[in-house]
Design an enzyme around this catalytic site. Structure first.
Site, PDB file in Angstrom:
ATOM      1  CG  HIS A   1       0.074   0.121   2.840  1.00 42.34           C
ATOM      2  ND1 HIS A   1       0.031  -1.221   2.671  1.00 42.34           N
ATOM      3  CD2 HIS A   1       0.283   1.660   4.144  1.00 42.34           C
ATOM      4  CE1 HIS A   1       0.913  -0.728   3.877  1.00 42.34           C
ATOM      5  NE2 HIS A   1       0.752   0.266   4.605  1.00 42.34           N
TER       6      HIS A   1
ATOM      7  CB  CYS B   1       1.707   1.843  10.453  1.00 37.31           C
ATOM      8  SG  CYS B   1       0.359   2.383   9.498  1.00 37.31           S
TER       9      CYS B   1
END
Length: 659
Positions: free
Chosen positions: A65, A179
């Site tokens: 991603h 993250c």
């Protein structure tokens, strides 16, 4: 999750054998659907994110991603592999691959929906249904949430056990997950921790600090908590809220893969009465080896500096290109033109050149304050912005330049962090970040910059400038070699950014020496993608089909000074590609310095050749470095292939990635 995924974005027979090939296969579906505008640019962003941390998860899941300017709207593509694809998970290859693409400026609603998917990936019933589904349209509907998978048979029993456990006073934990991208791992770690807490009868509240922002936990919930878990790979925001409690500090993947262990560790710390110092450099035993912001001091320092540089670069690019364009139109003497506010003639080219020059110079005036402000922001969040900007402005006033901005940002961040440690009455907490902290920190930073450290830093800055201006012969060549090696080692990573920041910092107050450095840095940064493009052209059989396609795009990326264009090659074969491109970058950097090439633009590649001093020699330096890198990578890959020559003839592309 309407519109995020359709049947056309589902491949239930994904045939790719590597993670790069899988990402390309799914990305091609996004391109066909009009969701991605530049396939290779998007894949470079995916590869750059993958290089930060593998995206494989236990349970056979891969979630490549990224956020990318080449994505038109938040999109998800799903592929199911029969043989499995290695995404770096500890338990083996992934058979379920989700390629998540978010625009650089995605709206909160879509990112919230993507985060919902990330949470569902932790549900065995959901992933089991995807493994059994045979219809792409039904799989897309399942992912969108329009169909509900059958619940796991153990769920009811677990609920009963939890209810029995909660009859007693529960152990309370608050957690933060985050993250680098803030799309997938953040929410998967939250879901995993919540599930483990339910199973153990623990009351757990999670604050997800993702791309869609974050909602702060209720202060009453934090106050009532017995322990804290941080599962993060970027700095936790507003850490001071969690002071005075035992803290388990680890990486986000540990939150996904080992939630029960983290909860058990939190219990043990609470039983021992451990109180963690929020601002200290902690390395918790058994915490899982986070590479996040709470690692070694050197790692955190690099993170702070890169925060400032990343915000400064757009000012450098816009201002530098405007100034370079003004020189192309009106010559170098245009820098001394009168203010266009007092004299501007619509039909005169010189007036337009002066306008561009003065706009660019205004943008350049923000370089040092922005650098200092966002270094401080990276250390201590928004309360540090004001003292950081003030310190950067003072650095300009006392002629401390780029080095002064670095020091001012670090001082501002450290001062704010120190003030945040002081316990204050609850009635004052509301005004601390907006009034008290900026005021006190600005006074402290201003005093230090004007009275204590400013003059020594200014002297050091002047000495550095004089050294750059006096570079000649072997000294210049050695600097060119070092800069070339740094630009090509991690291709867009921290070392690359340090070299680039060193170069663009000199453009704030350009001198002949700093212009030579800028030229060497850009030339070396063009070598890796150009070399890979040339290698895939002259020796196609040494590369896979995917690499050959990447090679065609690398011509344009290299010519545009986008070093990241070589990342897919380095990720697939780092031991051969990285040393090869470093050698070529060193050659190019050395030749550029030896030839005395100069550059006034911070970016642009071959498109700013007219603005380069000694342009033909500059192109020769780039060509020489590209040739060296190409020869080395071809030779190294050829040596690797020789032992396979006795094998039956097959797909040469498979051989190329075997080692």
């Amino acid at each position: 999750m309407s519109e995020l995924i359709t049947a056309d974005l589902v491949d239930l027979d994904l045939s790719a054998e590597t993670k790069n090939a899988a990402a390309r296969s799914l990305a091609e579906r996004m391109v066909a659907a009009g969701r991605v505008t530049d396939l290779d640019g998007f894949l470079a962003d995916v590869a750059a994110r993958e290089a930060q941390m593998p995206t494989g998860l236990d349970g056979g899941i891969g979630i490549p991603h990224c956020r990318s300017e080449h994505v038109t709207e938040p999109t998800l593509a799903f592929g199911r592999s029969a043989s499995g694809i290695d995404f770096g998970a500890a338990d083996g290859p992934a058979d379920l691959v989700f390629l998540i693409a978010a625009p650089a400026g995605a709206d909160d609603d879509h990112l919230t929906i993507l985060s919902g998917l990330a949470r569902r990936l932790m549900e065995p019933a959901f992933t089991g249904a995807l493994r059994a589904e045979g219809d792409p349209a039904a799989a897309a509907a399942l992912i969108r949430g329009e169909e509900t998978p059958a619940a796991a048979p153990e769920a009811e029993d677990e609920t009963e056990e939890t209810e029995e456990t909660e009859a007693a006073e529960p152990f309370r934990i608050v957690a933060v997950t985050s993250c680098p991208t803030g799309i997938a791992h953040t929410y998967m770690a939250a879901e995993s921790l919540e599930a483990a807490a339910r199973a153990q009868g623990v009351e757990l509240h999670v604050e997800t600090q993702g791309s869609a922002g974050f909602e702060r936990l209720d202060p009453a919930v934090i106050a009532a908590a017995d322990a804290v878990i941080w599962a993060h790979d970027v700095d936790v925001r507003e850490k001071a809220r969690f002071g005075g409690k035992p803290v388990v500090d680890t990486g986000v993947k540990a939150g996904i893969n080992r939630p029960a262990e983290l909860i058990a560790e939190a219990r043990k710390k609470a039983e021992r009465g451990e109180i963690s110092a929020i601002h200290e450099n902690r390395e918790e035993p058994g915490a899982g080896g986070s590479a996040g912001a709470s690692g070694h001091f050197g790692v955190r320092l690099r993170t702070y500096l890169m925060s400032g540089v990343s915000y400064m670069v757009p000012f450098v690019a816009a201002g530098g290109l405007l100034i370079a364009l003004s020189f192309a139109i009106g010559g170098y003497e245009i820098a001394s033109a009168k203010s266009v506010a007092d004299h501007f003639v619509w039909g005169e080219a010189d007036s337009w050149a002066a306008l561009l020059n003065q706009i660019g110079s205004a943008a350049f005036g923000f370089l040092v304050p922005v650098l200092a402000g966002y270094i401080a922001y990276g250390m201590a969040d928004r309360p540090a912005l004001v003292p950081g900007f003030v310190g950067g402005a003072i650095a300009l006033t006392i002629d401390a330049g780029f080095l002064g901005g670095l020091v001012a940002g670090l001082l501002a961040g450290a001062t704010v962090m120190a003030i945040q440690r002081v316990k204050v009455h609850p009635t004052l907490r509301g005004i601390m970040p907006v009034l008290v902290i900026p005021l006190l920190a600005s006074i402290v930073v201003g005093f230090l910059m004007f009275i204590v450290v400013g003059k020594p830093i200014a002297s050091l800055q002047n000495a550095l400038t004089d050294w750059l201006n006096g570079l000649s012969g072997s000294n210049a060549v050695i600097l060119g070699v070092v800069l070339g090696l740094m630009m090509c080692f991690d291709m867009g990573g921290p070392l690359n950014k340090v070299a680039y920041a060193f170069a663009v910092g000199g453009l704030a107050d350009p001198t002949p020496g700093s212009l030579k450095v800028m030229a060497a840095v850009m030339a070396a940064g063009m070598v890796p993608p150009l070399a890979m493009a040339l290698a895939t052209t002259v020796r196609r059989g040494l590369f896979t089909g995917t690499e050959r396609e990447n090679g065609r795009a690398a011509w344009v990326l290299g010519a545009s000074f986008i070093t990241e264009g070589a990342i897919p090659f380095a990720a697939a074969d780092p031991l051969r590609v990285i040393p090869s491109v470093m050698a070529g970058g060193a050659v190019t950097g050395a030749l550029s310095m030896a030839f005395g090439c100069t550059l006034r633009a911070p970016h642009g590649g071959v498109f700013v050749i007219p603005l380069i001093g000694e342009p033909f020699l500059y192109l020769l330096a780039i060509a020489a470095g590209t040739a060296v890198s190409t020869a080395l990578v071809v030779a190294l890959k050829g040596l690797r292939r020789k032992p396979d020559a006795v094998a039956p003839a097959g797909d040469g592309s498979d051989v190329a990635v075997a080692a």
